[in-house]
Design a protein around this motif. Structure first.
Motif, mmCIF file in Angstrom:
data_model
loop_
_atom_site.group_PDB
_atom_site.id
_atom_site.type_symbol
_atom_site.label_atom_id
_atom_site.label_comp_id
_atom_site.label_asym_id
_atom_site.label_seq_id
_atom_site.Cartn_x
_atom_site.Cartn_y
_atom_site.Cartn_z
ATOM 1 N N GLU A 123 -53.439 39.247 -111.809
ATOM 2 C CA GLU A 123 -54.183 40.512 -111.717
ATOM 3 C C GLU A 123 -53.943 41.389 -112.937
ATOM 4 O O GLU A 123 -54.856 42.046 -113.431
ATOM 5 C CB GLU A 123 -53.798 41.268 -110.440
ATOM 6 C CG GLU A 123 -54.414 40.682 -109.188
ATOM 7 C CD GLU A 123 -53.844 41.288 -107.903
ATOM 8 O OE1 GLU A 123 -53.111 42.309 -107.969
ATOM 9 O OE2 GLU A 123 -54.129 40.726 -106.833
ATOM 10 N N ALA A 124 -52.701 41.405 -113.432
ATOM 11 C CA ALA A 124 -52.380 42.199 -114.621
ATOM 12 C C ALA A 124 -53.120 41.674 -115.846
ATOM 13 O O ALA A 124 -53.568 42.454 -116.687
ATOM 14 C CB ALA A 124 -50.877 42.195 -114.866
ATOM 15 N N SER A 127 -57.055 42.340 -115.301
ATOM 16 C CA SER A 127 -57.373 43.771 -115.406
ATOM 17 C C SER A 127 -57.374 44.251 -116.851
ATOM 18 O O SER A 127 -57.857 45.335 -117.141
ATOM 19 C CB SER A 127 -56.368 44.592 -114.603
ATOM 20 O OG SER A 127 -55.113 44.606 -115.259
ATOM 21 N N LYS A 129 -54.627 44.902 -118.457
ATOM 22 C CA LYS A 129 -53.388 45.641 -118.688
ATOM 23 C C LYS A 129 -52.403 44.828 -119.509
ATOM 24 O O LYS A 129 -51.535 45.378 -120.170
ATOM 25 C CB LYS A 129 -52.742 46.025 -117.357
ATOM 26 C CG LYS A 129 -53.537 47.027 -116.564
ATOM 27 C CD LYS A 129 -52.853 47.338 -115.247
ATOM 28 C CE LYS A 129 -53.710 48.265 -114.414
ATOM 29 N NZ LYS A 129 -53.140 48.488 -113.079
#
Length: 175
Positions: A123-124, A127, A129
């Motif tokens: 997810e990081a 995203s 990020k």
């Protein structure tokens, strides 16, 4: 309590816990500041005891785990497939290592041992990020994988071969 006794107690608290122990919880338990805990962890590591820092707290590396270095190659869209192949078969992706052309060997802890942790990691990246470390080497990277026994490591390695990710090790990684 002197520093040596405190560090012994710190190891004992982490060892007995069935989940990661936060630095704040350790500081409260030992009646010291969080900075003292961080310093104690560094001293413990310097003495050869493997304590890993995760986003949920500190964990003690299992002394009974078997470990193996594997070389892997895939694109970022296949990271989850690789991690699932490791954790679904009882392994833990302890870290990632790359051999960058200019920066040489770079290593970062992962400590991914469940599908949930693998999804959080992914997810990081999705995203925006974070970026995968292996993106700096066109998808080529290494992992130290741990498991309860060599047979489990063999199963993980075979699955990575079946997925087309596994590659033979280079000499530099063994040095």
């Amino acid at each position: 309590m002197d520093g040596q006794a405190r560090r012994k107690r710190l190891i004992e608290i982490i060892r007995k816990s069935d989940k990661p122990v936060s630095g704040t919880a350790l500081a409260n338990e030992l009646d010291v500041s969080r900075q003292v805990v961080v310093t104690d962890i560094a001293l413990i590591r310097a003495n050869g005891i493997e304590i890993t820092s995760t986003n949920r707290g500190y964990v003690l590396a299992s002394e009974n785990k078997c470990k193996r270095i594997i070389k892997s190659h895939h694109n970022d869209d296949q990271i989850l497939d690789e991690l699932f192949a490791i954790v679904d078969n009882g392994g833990c992706a302890e870290n990632i290592i790359i051999n960058h052309r200019f920066y040489n060997r770079l290593e970062a802890p992962l400590n991914v041992s469940s599908r949930r942790q693998a999804k959080e990691f992914m997810e990081a990246i999705v995203s925006g990020k974070s970026k995968s470390l292996s993106s700096a080497t066109s998808g080529y990277h290494y992992h130290i994988i741990s498991a309860d026994n060599e047979e489990t490591l063999d199963i993980i390695e075979q699955e990575l071969k079946d997925l087309g990710f596994w590659l033979p090790l280079d000499d530099w990684i063994l040095q």
